[in-house]
Design an enzyme around this catalytic site. Structure first.
Site, PDB file in Angstrom:
ATOM      1  N   VAL A 134       5.488   1.249   7.346  1.00 41.55           N
ATOM      2  CA  VAL A 134       6.012   2.495   7.416  1.00 41.55           C
ATOM      3  C   VAL A 134       4.896   3.668   7.495  1.00 41.55           C
ATOM      4  O   VAL A 134       4.089   3.725   6.759  1.00 41.55           O
ATOM      5  CB  VAL A 134       6.978   3.008   6.421  1.00 41.55           C
ATOM      6  CG1 VAL A 134       7.303   5.055   6.906  1.00 41.55           C
ATOM      7  CG2 VAL A 134       8.409   2.713   5.884  1.00 41.55           C
ATOM      8  N   ASP A 193       5.779   2.133   2.349  1.00 43.41           N
ATOM      9  CA  ASP A 193       5.022   1.418   2.263  1.00 43.41           C
ATOM     10  C   ASP A 193       4.752   1.061   3.524  1.00 43.41           C
ATOM     11  O   ASP A 193       5.086   0.802   4.444  1.00 43.41           O
ATOM     12  CB  ASP A 193       5.871   0.287   2.161  1.00 43.41           C
ATOM     13  CG  ASP A 193       4.900  -1.522   2.020  1.00 43.41           C
ATOM     14  OD1 ASP A 193       4.001  -1.707   2.378  1.00 43.41           O
ATOM     15  OD2 ASP A 193       5.919  -2.639   2.074  1.00 43.41           O
ATOM     16  N   HIS A 194       3.138   1.442   3.045  1.00 45.37           N
ATOM     17  CA  HIS A 194       2.386   1.560   4.872  1.00 45.37           C
ATOM     18  C   HIS A 194       2.239   0.626   5.508  1.00 45.37           C
ATOM     19  O   HIS A 194       1.541   0.917   6.921  1.00 45.37           O
ATOM     20  CB  HIS A 194       1.195   2.679   4.193  1.00 45.37           C
ATOM     21  CG  HIS A 194       0.466   3.526   5.436  1.00 45.37           C
ATOM     22  ND1 HIS A 194       1.447   2.943   6.446  1.00 45.37           N
ATOM     23  CD2 HIS A 194      -0.515   3.873   5.472  1.00 45.37           C
ATOM     24  CE1 HIS A 194       0.769   4.794   7.156  1.00 45.37           C
ATOM     25  NE2 HIS A 194      -0.497   4.831   7.019  1.00 45.37           N
ATOM     26  N   ARG A 195       2.322  -0.415   4.804  1.00 41.93           N
ATOM     27  CA  ARG A 195       2.555  -1.590   5.610  1.00 41.93           C
ATOM     28  C   ARG A 195       3.073  -1.433   6.644  1.00 41.93           C
ATOM     29  O   ARG A 195       3.120  -2.103   8.561  1.00 41.93           O
ATOM     30  CB  ARG A 195       2.410  -2.850   5.562  1.00 41.93           C
ATOM     31  CG  ARG A 195       1.975  -3.658   3.816  1.00 41.93           C
ATOM     32  CD  ARG A 195       1.910  -5.106   3.222  1.00 41.93           C
ATOM     33  NE  ARG A 195       3.459  -4.731   3.144  1.00 41.93           N
ATOM     34  CZ  ARG A 195       3.596  -5.518   1.119  1.00 41.93           C
ATOM     35  NH1 ARG A 195       2.985  -6.841   2.284  1.00 41.93           N
ATOM     36  NH2 ARG A 195       5.088  -5.560   1.082  1.00 41.93           N
ATOM     37  N   PRO A 239       1.077  -1.199   0.444  1.00 39.60           N
ATOM     38  CA  PRO A 239       0.201  -0.458   0.116  1.00 39.60           C
ATOM     39  C   PRO A 239       0.979   1.368   0.231  1.00 39.60           C
ATOM     40  O   PRO A 239       1.369   1.387   0.316  1.00 39.60           O
ATOM     41  CB  PRO A 239      -0.929   0.222   1.326  1.00 39.60           C
ATOM     42  CG  PRO A 239       0.001  -1.158   2.482  1.00 39.60           C
ATOM     43  CD  PRO A 239       0.778  -2.221   1.378  1.00 39.60           C
TER      44      PRO A 239
END
Length: 466
Positions: free
Chosen positions: A440, A436-438, A260
């Site tokens: 960060v 990467d919002h997983r 994401p």
């Protein structure tokens, strides 16, 4: 699986070798030999293109070419026999080669393109094209096969002393110019023939008219991917998706639909950074180093990562773990005639500014010459893409697979800016950080981007924050 087999005491077969990094296939771009040609140990017989780079393959034994198993343009699995060689010519009648080998190999008829499905980034390849067979283990026997692997890694093959020492790109240049390497005087370390040596040997015999222009263009122009030429009146041209372009499509679609993405932007005044660049160009300690804004931006990102090491990580889906990297292999996105590649500077976090500049210069020149090895593109942890060289302000970059952040650098332009309470012309640019919002969060990504911007606004922070 080995790279060569013996069908009898007389005939030996050479298989498509494993070029490393988990790749299981390669396309034969060009054959340099035909049935009946004599080959020697270490001679380059063909050029192949993997999903990461173009590689020239040397054959590890002497003999006469008996059969070419595949024509140019064919994608071959690792472990498939691609050429058979008669290592004892003249010892009797050779068994007849298959019909395909009795004539020079022909180009296959192009297949009708399969239906493609629209995806987030352009068009992806069909589902069948993304399947890969399981990788086989490679047992590399003997010094001859070791020479092959060294050649593919860009270190040059181990060859007999009687054979002129030169890397594959230099051999190809000499072949293109019609120069016998045995007649060239080497000036490189260890008696290695360089591009300059080949050009020096070619100069006296160059044709008086157009030859100088061709010679000048040869070293800087890597072999370009063939582009389908439209026929007269055609309204569309279809180009097969393969090689580097196929790998780019698969990687970008996979990244876009797996990680994401979040992208944040910041516009900043880099006037002081530009002044520092001008001063460093005159610094004797930076003599011979290509100094440009990208060098300072790279150093700023490394300092920001040092202050926020959690961003230098990767998501392990299989084990449901976040893998934090305690080293930085800094990737630099590079546009080449073959497509986008992302070689990286190994252990960039340990390098001084001059060392980082030297590594960056070597990376760029190698990419432009088409000499980037698969190993140079493996193991990256974070990437910079300089879209500013194309005159655009910024973009929303897609993560390189396996990484958690990528920084896009926009064009540096003279713009009106409020400085010390007054509107003045200042050097301004825009940065974009995708992450990467997983793994960060917005806070971490914002801090990293803000730190990079703060350093470029006040470059003295390279010292106070380092």
């Amino acid at each position: 699986m080995t790279t060569m087999t013996e069908t009898s005491a007389r005939f030996r077969e050479f298989k498509m070798p494993d070029v490393g990094e988990g790749l299981t296939e390669a396309e034969i771009l060009k054959w340099f030999v035909q049935p009946g040609d004599t080959v020697t140990d270490g001679q380059v017989v063909c050029e192949v293109e993997t999903a990461k780079a173009a590689v020239e393959l040397p054959i590890p034994f002497d003999g006469v070419v008996h059969e070419l198993r595949f024509p140019e343009g064919t994608t071959v699995d690792v472990g498939e026999v691609i050429i058979a060689v008669d290592v004892a010519p003249g010892s009797g009648d050779a068994p007849a080669a298959p019909e395909a080998a009795r004539e020079p190999v022909r180009q296959p008829e192009p297949e009708a393109p399969k239906a493609r499905q629209p995806v987030l980034v352009g068009y992806g390849v069909s589902e069948a094209s993304t399947k890969r067979r399981a990788r086989k283990a490679v047992e590399v026997p003997g010094p001859a096969a070791a020479a092959i692997q060294a050649e593919m890694n860009g270190h040059g093959a181990v060859v007999p002393e009687s054979r002129p020492l030169a890397k594959p790109p230099v051999r190809k240049l000499a072949k293109d110019l019609g120069i016998d390497l045995a007649t060239v005087t080497p000036t490189g370390d260890g008696g290695v023939i360089t591009r300059e040596d080949v050009h020096a040997a070619a100069a006296p015999v160059a044709a008086p008219a157009e030859a100088p222009a061709r010679t000048e263009a040869a070293p800087s122009a890597p072999v370009a991917v063939p582009v389908a030429q439209p026929t007269a009146g055609a309204r569309e041209t279809r180009v097969p998706v393969k090689g580097v372009r196929k790998a780019i499509a698969q990687a970008m679609v996979g990244s876009a639909f797996t990680a994401p993405h979040v992208t944040e932007f910041v516009t900043l005044d880099v006037t002081r950074t530009m002044k520092l660049v001008a001063e460093l160009k005159e610094d004797k300690d930076m003599a011979g180093v290509r100094v440009n804004p990208l060098l300072i931006i790279a150093k700023a990102l490394l300092v920001a990562i040092k202050r926020h090491p959690e961003i230098n990580a990767a998501w392990d889906e299989a084990n449901q773990e976040i893998v934090q990297k305690h080293y930085v292999n800094l990737g630099i996105a590079a546009a080449t005639p073959r497509g986008l590649i992302v070689p990286n500077i190994k252990d960039a976090h340990d390098k001084t500014l001059p060392q980082l500049g030297e590594a960056l210069g070597e990376l760029v020149s190698t990419a432009r010459e088409g000499r980037t090895s698969p190993a140079a593109m493996a193991g990256g942890t974070v990437t910079i893409t300089n879209v500013g060289v194309f005159g655009v302000d910024t973009g929303t970059p897609i993560l390189n697979p396996g990484e958690s952040a990528i920084l896009a650098v926009g064009a540096i332009k003279l713009q009106p800016w409020v400085h010390k309470g007054k509107v003045k012309p200042r050097q301004v640019t825009t940065l974009a950080l995708s992450f990467d919002h997983r793994l960060v969060d917005g806070e971490l990504g914002s801090k990293v981007l803000a730190d990079v911007a703060a350093i470029l606004e006040q470059p003295k922070r390279l010292i106070t924050w380092a």
